[in-house]
Scaffold this active site. Structure first.
Site, PDB file in Angstrom:
ATOM      1  N   ASP A  24      34.825  50.505  51.071  1.00 29.86           N
ATOM      2  CA  ASP A  24      34.260  51.832  51.325  1.00 29.86           C
ATOM      3  C   ASP A  24      34.357  52.140  52.812  1.00 29.86           C
ATOM      4  O   ASP A  24      33.641  51.542  53.614  1.00 29.86           O
ATOM      5  CB  ASP A  24      32.799  51.841  50.847  1.00 29.86           C
ATOM      6  N   ASN A  26      34.017  55.401  54.126  1.00 29.12           N
ATOM      7  CA  ASN A  26      33.210  56.548  54.583  1.00 29.12           C
ATOM      8  C   ASN A  26      31.713  56.364  54.366  1.00 29.12           C
ATOM      9  O   ASN A  26      30.930  57.284  54.579  1.00 29.12           O
ATOM     10  CB  ASN A  26      33.711  57.857  53.947  1.00 29.12           C
ATOM     11  N   ASP A  28      29.709  55.855  51.657  1.00 27.37           N
ATOM     12  CA  ASP A  28      28.934  56.469  50.565  1.00 27.37           C
ATOM     13  C   ASP A  28      28.645  55.494  49.429  1.00 27.37           C
ATOM     14  O   ASP A  28      28.158  55.892  48.375  1.00 27.37           O
ATOM     15  CB  ASP A  28      29.642  57.727  50.032  1.00 27.37           C
ATOM     16  N   ASP A  32      37.197  53.759  48.659  1.00 27.12           N
ATOM     17  CA  ASP A  32      38.044  54.932  48.829  1.00 27.12           C
ATOM     18  C   ASP A  32      39.420  54.536  49.357  1.00 27.12           C
ATOM     19  O   ASP A  32      39.672  53.368  49.656  1.00 27.12           O
ATOM     20  CB  ASP A  32      37.357  55.952  49.755  1.00 27.12           C
ATOM     21  N   ASP A 203      48.034  53.774  30.840  1.00 33.56           N
ATOM     22  CA  ASP A 203      46.822  53.448  30.099  1.00 33.56           C
ATOM     23  C   ASP A 203      47.073  53.563  28.585  1.00 33.56           C
ATOM     24  O   ASP A 203      47.728  54.502  28.126  1.00 33.56           O
ATOM     25  CB  ASP A 203      45.725  54.443  30.519  1.00 33.56           C
ATOM     26  N   GLU A 266      49.921  49.315  29.286  1.00 33.26           N
ATOM     27  CA  GLU A 266      48.743  48.600  28.794  1.00 33.26           C
ATOM     28  C   GLU A 266      48.805  48.621  27.263  1.00 33.26           C
ATOM     29  O   GLU A 266      48.706  49.693  26.654  1.00 33.26           O
ATOM     30  CB  GLU A 266      47.446  49.266  29.255  1.00 33.26           C
TER      31      GLU A 266
END
Ligand code: NOJ
Length: 531
Positions: A24, A26, A28, A32, A203, A266
């Site tokens: 992370d 930033n 939060d 990201d 997926d 997948e």
């Protein structure tokens, strides 16, 4: 050995990043793109070749990004397209590749296509999804059940019809029989290819098409409440339909138009069905994911048989691949002991074919303990006990608060063992799991026998033992794995009389060894060069 020149996705190692949980930047509490970029030096140092990012598209996050609301943008939680372009450029600058997750089977119920589709029965988007009238008794159109538990159909009261969703009700299934749907999805694939993405992990590739008549599925004999919801039915009519292959061929042709890109599927199917996704002319997925190591009990004889069966059944020219963990299954170091997880990693990285590593497994990270009030996975809510939050906890970078993952409280709790199981601590420990994985990756890269060499089971057996050979250009490597915690001595003279240990999972042993009485300690795996 196969002497054809190999492509990067054959010689390379794939590393799966679950973006919410990697880094992370930033502050939060959620990972990201800028965070991933910050950690590229680490990934390069580790020695992986391609990064696969679980979905980063705009999403209401009902299934944490596997519910896509826009296929051609980045969710603000992760950054913006600019951040993506920067990340891609940095990955490429380091000689690595970047793969995206493509989610074709379903969208978010917030996707504008579904919003339009559900608006009325007559609108042009209605058939982009699978809508049917209720049964005369008002019930769903057929007996299909969702992977997450409960019916695969939800009634839309406003228009009086049910829509199909093989996962959460907020993930309506697209109707791939409509040419407009295909065209729109292929446009999205082109968008990312044009940007320079090196391939896709697709997926639930085997679910994209449903039986035209939507016939009932047979129940799985013996299934009872409390068993995994995904195994409740034999998915004869809701999965693996013949028409799927044409779509996979179209996706492959699309990627081939861009040069050396990779299409990974997948697919959870038994081996004979799985292998059909290479395509009759090797014109479908380059790598239909092979999940046998995720599914099978960790027993030497069982794993040996699975490797042999897979090697024997692969269509000519098809490239093998192996997976040990991912974001949908318990981590390897939780399924078996940490000592055995190291043996399993040696297996993964020393088998023939492309390995996919799951972030954090290189540290021996275990499933986190998630108290019920902090569970967020929709599967955990619909089918208690089957939640996937434990294998999605934040990457453990160092011993500082939140394991160096974030300045804020992370979206899932950090694993309790982070003060010792973390990158910083393990980097400087010559016996750590991280050191082992890095050495395995380096060994694999430096020796053609291990990168592209042939596979042969060694005709040496013994309780808990699995020995095999990798050979190329006259180079012969013996991989000897002890699946048990008791020491074993084995006569491996059928392979050679003497060898040189290049690497032990215990990281404390190198040099000449006698093969007539090869000694393996408990939980030990060895890579031995045959002299
Ligand atoms: C498979 C993904 O790996 C899983 O995380 C997701 O929930 C389902 N597909 C639905 O997209």
């Amino acid at each position: 050995m196969d002497s054809a020149p190999h492509q990067w996705w054959q010689t390379g190692v794939v590393y799966q990043i679950y973006p919410r949980s990697f880094m992370d930047a930033n502050g939060d509490g959620t990972g990201d793109l800028a965070g991933i970029q910050k950690r590229l030096d680490y990934l390069q140092w580790l020695g992986v070749d391609a990064l696969w990012l679980s979905p980063i598209y705009p999403s209401p996050m009902a299934d944490f990004g596997y519910d896509v609301a826009n296929y051609v943008d980045v969710d603000p939680l992760f950054g913006h397209l600019d951040d993506f372009d920067r990340l891609l450029a940095e990955v490429h600058r380091r000689g690595m590749r970047l793969l995206l997750d493509f989610v074709p089977n379903h969208t978010s119920d917030q996707h504008p296509w579904f919003v339009a589709s559900r608006a009325s029965r007559e609108n042009p988007w209605r058939d982009w999804y699978i809508w049917r009238d209720p049964m005369p008794n008002g019930g769903p159109p057929n007996n299909w059940t969702s992977f997450f538990g409960g019916d695969a159909w939800t009634l839309d009261p406003a228009t009086g019809q049910y829509y199909l969703h093989l996962f959460d009700s907020r993930q309506p299934d697209l109707n791939w029989r409509r040419p407009e749907v295909r065209a729109a999805m292929y446009d999205a694939m082109h968008f990312w290819m044009e940007r320079g993405v090196d391939g896709f992990r697709v997926d639930v590739m085997w679910l994209m098409v449903k039986d035209a008549q939507l016939r009932d599925n047979p129940p799985t004999p013996g299934w009872k409440l409390g068993d995994s919801p995904g195994t409740r039915q034999i998915m004869r009519y809701s999965a693996d339909q013949p028409e799927t292959h044409q779509i996979v061929r179209e996706m492959r042709a699309l990627l081939d138009g861009y040069g050396e890109r990779v299409l990974i599927g997948e697919i959870y199917l038994p081996l004979p069905r799985l292998l059909t996704y290479y395509g009759d002319h090797l014109d479908e997925a380059h790598l239909p994911f092979n999940f046998q190591l995720v599914r099978l009990p960790w027993q030497a004889a069982v794993v040996r048989q699975a490797v042999e069966d897979y090697e024997a059944a692969l269509p000519p020219g098809a490239w093998p691949n192996w997976v040990l963990s991912n974001h949908d299954n318990s981590r390897i170091a939780s399924r078996i002991s940490l000592a055995q997880a190291r043996v399993a990693q040696m297996l993964l990285l020393m088998l023939r074919g492309t390995p996919t590593c799951y972030y954090g497994d290189e540290l021996g990270m275990r499933d986190g303990a998630i108290p019920p009030e902090l569970e967020v996975d929709p599967l955990a809510k619909l089918s208690p006990g089957y939640g996937r939050d434990p294998e999605r906890t934040p990457m453990q970078w160092d011993a500082s608060p939140n394991a160096g993952f974030s300045r804020a409280t992370p979206w899932l709790p950090v694993g309790e063992d982070y003060p010792t199981v973390n990158v910083e601590a393990e980097r400087s420990d010559p016996r750590s799991t991280l050191t082992l994985i890095r050495q395995l990756l380096a060994l694999r890269r430096s020796l053609p026998a291990l990168t592209v060499g042939s596979y042969r089971t060694a005709s040496v057996t013994g309780d808990d033992l699995f020995l095999y050979l990798r050979e190329a250009d006259g180079q012969r490597m013996l991989v000897a794995l002890n699946f048990g915690s008791a020491p074993r001595t084995v006569d491996a003279s059928a392979v050679g009389s003497q060898g040189t240990v290049l690497l032990s999972t215990h990281l404390d042993r190198e040099g000449v060894t006698d093969l007539t009485g090869l000694e393996l300690r408990g939980d030990e795996g060895l890579v031995i060069q045959i002299d």
